[in-house]
Design a protein around this motif. Structure first.
Motif, short mmCIF file in Angstrom:
data_model
loop_
_atom_site.label_atom_id
_atom_site.label_comp_id
_atom_site.label_asym_id
_atom_site.label_seq_id
_atom_site.Cartn_x
_atom_site.Cartn_y
_atom_site.Cartn_z
N THR A 177 -15.09 -6.39 -2.56
CA THR A 177 -16.10 -6.23 -3.08
C THR A 177 -15.86 -6.28 -4.53
OG1 THR A 177 -17.94 -4.57 -3.47
CG2 THR A 177 -15.70 -3.64 -3.12
N THR A 178 -17.24 -6.55 -5.24
CA THR A 178 -17.17 -6.58 -6.70
C THR A 178 -17.07 -5.11 -7.34
OG1 THR A 178 -19.46 -7.02 -6.49
CG2 THR A 178 -18.04 -8.70 -7.22
N THR A 179 -17.31 -4.27 -6.61
CA THR A 179 -17.45 -2.97 -7.31
C THR A 179 -16.01 -2.24 -7.39
OG1 THR A 179 -19.29 -2.38 -5.74
CG2 THR A 179 -17.93 -0.27 -6.69
N THR A 180 -15.69 -1.88 -8.77
CA THR A 180 -14.34 -1.39 -9.26
C THR A 180 -14.59 0.16 -9.34
OG1 THR A 180 -15.02 -1.88 -11.60
CG2 THR A 180 -13.78 -3.49 -10.60
N GLN A 181 -15.48 0.79 -8.97
CA GLN A 181 -15.58 2.11 -9.38
C GLN A 181 -14.69 2.92 -8.48
OE1 GLN A 181 -19.97 1.84 -8.46
NE2 GLN A 181 -19.94 3.79 -8.87
N PRO A 240 -12.03 -17.58 -10.69
CA PRO A 240 -11.78 -18.25 -9.67
C PRO A 240 -10.71 -18.44 -8.88
CG PRO A 240 -12.94 -19.45 -11.39
CD PRO A 240 -12.35 -18.47 -11.83
N ASN A 258 -24.04 -12.19 0.63
CA ASN A 258 -24.08 -13.18 -0.34
C ASN A 258 -23.83 -14.49 0.20
OD1 ASN A 258 -23.85 -14.83 -2.37
ND2 ASN A 258 -23.73 -13.17 -3.93
N LYS A 273 -13.15 -8.39 -5.83
CA LYS A 273 -13.32 -9.86 -5.89
C LYS A 273 -13.45 -10.20 -7.57
CE LYS A 273 -17.09 -10.05 -2.65
NZ LYS A 273 -18.48 -10.13 -2.62
N PRO A 274 -12.18 -10.75 -7.99
CA PRO A 274 -11.97 -11.20 -9.21
C PRO A 274 -12.93 -12.53 -9.78
CG PRO A 274 -10.35 -11.84 -7.91
CD PRO A 274 -11.14 -11.71 -7.16
N ILE A 275 -13.51 -12.24 -10.94
CA ILE A 275 -14.42 -13.29 -11.37
C ILE A 275 -13.63 -14.40 -11.82
CG2 ILE A 275 -15.69 -13.83 -13.29
CD1 ILE A 275 -16.85 -11.00 -13.55
N HIS A 323 -20.91 -16.33 -1.85
CA HIS A 323 -19.53 -15.50 -1.44
C HIS A 323 -19.19 -15.80 -0.11
CE1 HIS A 323 -19.71 -12.60 -5.00
NE2 HIS A 323 -20.18 -13.37 -5.20
N GLU A 377 -14.71 6.19 -7.35
CA GLU A 377 -15.28 6.78 -6.11
C GLU A 377 -15.53 5.89 -5.04
OE1 GLU A 377 -17.10 6.66 -9.33
OE2 GLU A 377 -19.06 7.29 -8.78
N LYS A 407 -21.50 -3.23 -0.69
CA LYS A 407 -23.03 -3.26 -0.82
C LYS A 407 -23.62 -4.07 0.11
CE LYS A 407 -23.36 -0.66 -4.72
NZ LYS A 407 -22.83 -0.67 -6.12
N ASP A 426 -17.87 -6.19 3.10
CA ASP A 426 -18.37 -5.73 1.54
C ASP A 426 -19.17 -4.68 1.66
OD1 ASP A 426 -19.19 -6.27 -0.90
OD2 ASP A 426 -20.80 -7.73 -0.59
#
Lengths: 536, 148
Positions: free
Chosen positions: B98-102, B124, B14, B120-122, B17, B104, B70, B68
């Motif tokens: 990454t933005t993924t908090t899953q 800022p 991205n 990555k926190p939303i 980003h 697994e 994804k 990252d």
């Protein structure tokens, strides 16, 4: 001696008793008058006397046996007359005496129509005897008894049947028990037939001895092919050994058998069958046989598979939401922040306001995403439950609310003695946080805001409530507010409208209930329950 | 201590980003260079000096890799597996950002050899702070081996 030349029994006998002897006096026939002589013979009959005595004793013994026997004894004639019947038989047939019974003729009436006497006559005339013939007889009062009869034909020298001598045993009770058993067997068999893959039986060592016809039809096999371990051939080859092993393990240990099979049907396709077997023990506690049931769970399996797929799709969708939609929000927020930080002197008031609105909307989007993800995860992903202190959770909820919600000038009441229970701490936090934030959001500006958390208990449930003195909710919206995305336009709140939907989903995923008691302008009380029997 | 030839390889598709991360990383002068690979394959080309990165001048060994998950072409987890099974690369710390908090994804990352996992926190400010902390820890607090 003329006499001596004649047969002795052609003479009339005259018996004189003399001491222990007898004088036999025989008379010459009258035609032979001229040479009439009297011959007197004296014979010692001590032996005969003794024999007669013995015979009498024996007869007496047999008479007693005959009279007292519990088995019916009879002598009848081929034309149906009853010559002899012992008291047991008289009683058995419900008559008061032999005379009473002897008026009856067996040829005319006596047998229940489904057991005609002709069968008896046929058998006995052919073989000279019948053995263990079971038939139904009518008693005097018309009721039916079942008997087991053995008889022998007594014939004269011309082989003409004179009598039938027989024994009769009342087997009505046994017969009725058998009948009942047969009926119940038939019932079970019928039940078995109505289940597509039916019922089955095996012996103690696990050899199949019976399966329902419905089963045989569906798999297109005969009982001969299925019996013993024949049914194993219906399984996919790789399942045969493990299934046999497991079955024999159950047979040896007596453990309940429960296994999902894939049986090949006549069209070659496989069906998922759940087989359940239970041992039946004899009086000594030894396993006598096994009874089992086959349930076709193919459709259930398909549905499960579909749900699994749908779940995976939903998960993929949610992952996409949480990742791909979050990325642009991160960018928007990041650039807004950079603008505000590094370029603030280039911006006028209006531009600054617009940036703030962008930020507020980006925040809302973030929250929406977060809530959507949560909503989809509750109930779909197992939450870790631990023993938690409600008090601690409420404390941290209030602390959390104080940093992000306007809690100044709010009177907050929470009891001291709250139970400890098994729940997901994160989920319980979400419940209280959402209810608390609603209470604060929909406050009545006319009065000092008061929020009270409380707890009640009944036999099965802990009941918690969050009570406020806010604007209240009209009755007609009491259900609607728990739907996703419903927000009653009562306040300029920038909520996602998913708070109560999340609360409801969490509570219900944990076998609880949630409801509201409220009137417009009179505050609201939200209740939710946690069942007491929830295990860790 | 920070080395004077610190290179960070940022593997991130991205571009926005990339901009934001670069902004946060360049808050002081610890880092000489930030190299960017936009997908998993490009990242491996860089690390294994293939194709456009065949010239070692164009692909200096990174001190730190920010990855990252994804990613187009080759997923971040796959990239990590390859880095962590290569003798010449496995010592380089890989930070997942990454933005993924899953859950697994986090577990898988560590199983594949991640040295750290950062979402990555939303917000800022949080985003900025996290990147800054990451930099301070991995490049200033932590001791790293000399690059071979």
């Amino acid at each position: 001696m003329k006499i001596g030349e004649k047969k002795f029994d052609e003479f009339e006998e005259l018996v004189l008793e003399l001491d222990m002897a007898r004088i036999l006096f025989a008379e010459e026939e009258e035609e032979e008058e001229e040479e009439a002589r009297i011959v007197v013979s004296i014979k010692d009959i001590t032996e005969r006397k003794r024999a007669e005595e013995a015979l009498r004793e024996s007869q007496e013994r047999f008479r007693t046996l005959y009279e007292n026997s519990t088995v019916g004894l009879y002598r009848t004639t081929p034309d149906g007359r009853i010559h002899l019947a012992n008291p047991a038989l008289v009683r058995m047939l419900g008559y008061s005496s032999f005379d009473d019974l002897s008026t009856r003729n067996l040829e005319k009436n006596g047998f229940e129509p489904s057991y005609p006497r002709t069968q008896f006559v046929e058998n006995i005339e052919k073989d000279g005897e019948v053995k263990g013939l079971e038939s139904a007889w009518k008693r005097k009062d018309g009721t039916i008894i079942f008997v087991r009869e053995s008889a022998r034909a007594i014939r004269d020298s011309q082989a003409k049947t004179l009598y039938y001598d027989g024994t009769v045993e009342d087997i009505t009770e046994r017969k009725q028990a058998e009948e009942k058993l047969r009926e119940s067997d038939q019932q079970y068999q019928t039940i078995g037939e109505t289940i597509p893959y039916g019922v089955w039986l095996t012996d103690a060592i696990g050899y199949c001895t019976y399966v329902s016809k419905s089963f045989l039809e569906l798999v297109d096999m005969t009982m001969e092919q299925v019996q013993e371990f024949g049914w194993l051939h219906l399984l996919p080859p790789e399942d045969v050994e493990p299934t046999k092993e497991h079955w024999l393990h159950c047979v040896q240990t007596g453990e309940y058998f429960e296994r999902e099979h894939r049986f090949r049907t006549q069209d070659g396709s496989y069906r998922n069958i759940l087989a359940i077997g239970r041992p039946i023990k004899d009086d000594t506690g030894k396993i006598a046989k096994w009874v089992g049931l086959n349930l076709d769970i193919t459709e259930r399996k398909k549905t499960e598979e579909e749900i699994r797929k749908k779940n995976a799709e939903l998960k993929a969708f949610v992952d996409m939401l949480s990742h791909d939609l979050k990325n642009p929000v991160v960018s928007i927020q990041g650039f807004c922040s950079l603008l505000m930080k590094n370029h603030i002197k280039d911006l006028n008031e209006k531009a600054l306001f617009y940036i703030q609105r962008m930020q507020a909307n980006a925040s809302l989007m973030t929250n929406l995403l977060g809530d959507l993800v949560e909503l989809s995860r509750i109930g779909r992903i197992e939450d870790k439950k631990t023993k938690i202190s409600i008090q601690e959770v409420i404390k941290s909820v209030w602390a959390g609310a104080s940093t992000s919600l306007a809690t100044q000038n709010v009177e907050f009441v929470s009891p001291e003695n709250l139970p400890q229970l098994f729940y997901s701490e994160k989920r319980l936090y979400q419940i209280f946080y959402n209810l608390l934030s609603n209470a604060l959001k929909f406050r009545d500006e006319e009065r000092k805001t008061k929020v009270e958390i409380g707890h009640q208990e009944d036999k099965d449930n802990y009941i918690f409530f969050v009570r406020d003195n806010g604007i209240g909710i009209e009755q007609k919206y009491h259900n609607k507010i728990f739907d996703s995305f419903s927000q009653l336009k009562e306040t300029k709140s920038e909520g996602t409208g998913m708070g109560l939907a999340i609360v409801k989903k969490i509570v219900e995923a944990n076998q609880g209930k949630v409801w509201v008691e409220s009137r417009k302008g009179a505050g609201s009380t939200f209740y939710f329950t946690i069942p007491k029997n929830v295990k860790s | 201590m920070a080395k004077n030839n610190t290179v960070v390889l940022l593997i991130e598709d991205n571009p926005d980003h990339v901009l934001l991360i670069k902004e946060a990383l360049s808050s002081n002068n610890i880092i000489n260079e930030i190299r960017v690979a936009e997908d998993g394959e490009e990242a491996l080309d860089y690390l294994f000096r293939r194709g456009q990165y065949a010239d070692p001048q164009k692909s200096p060994r990174p001190t730190l890799i920010i990855l990252d998950i994804k990613l187009p072409k080759l997923d971040g987890q796959e990239v990590m597996k390859i880095i962590k099974s290569d003798l010449g690369l496995k010592h380089i710390p890989v930070i997942v950002l990454t933005t993924t908090t899953q859950e697994e994804e986090i577990v898988k990352s560590y199983q594949n050899g991640a040295n750290s996992y950062i979402t990555k926190p939303i917000n800022p400010q949080e985003f900025y702070d996290k990147i800054k902390k990451l930099k301070i820890y991995w490049l200033m607090t932590n001791s790293l081996p000399e690059n071979g």
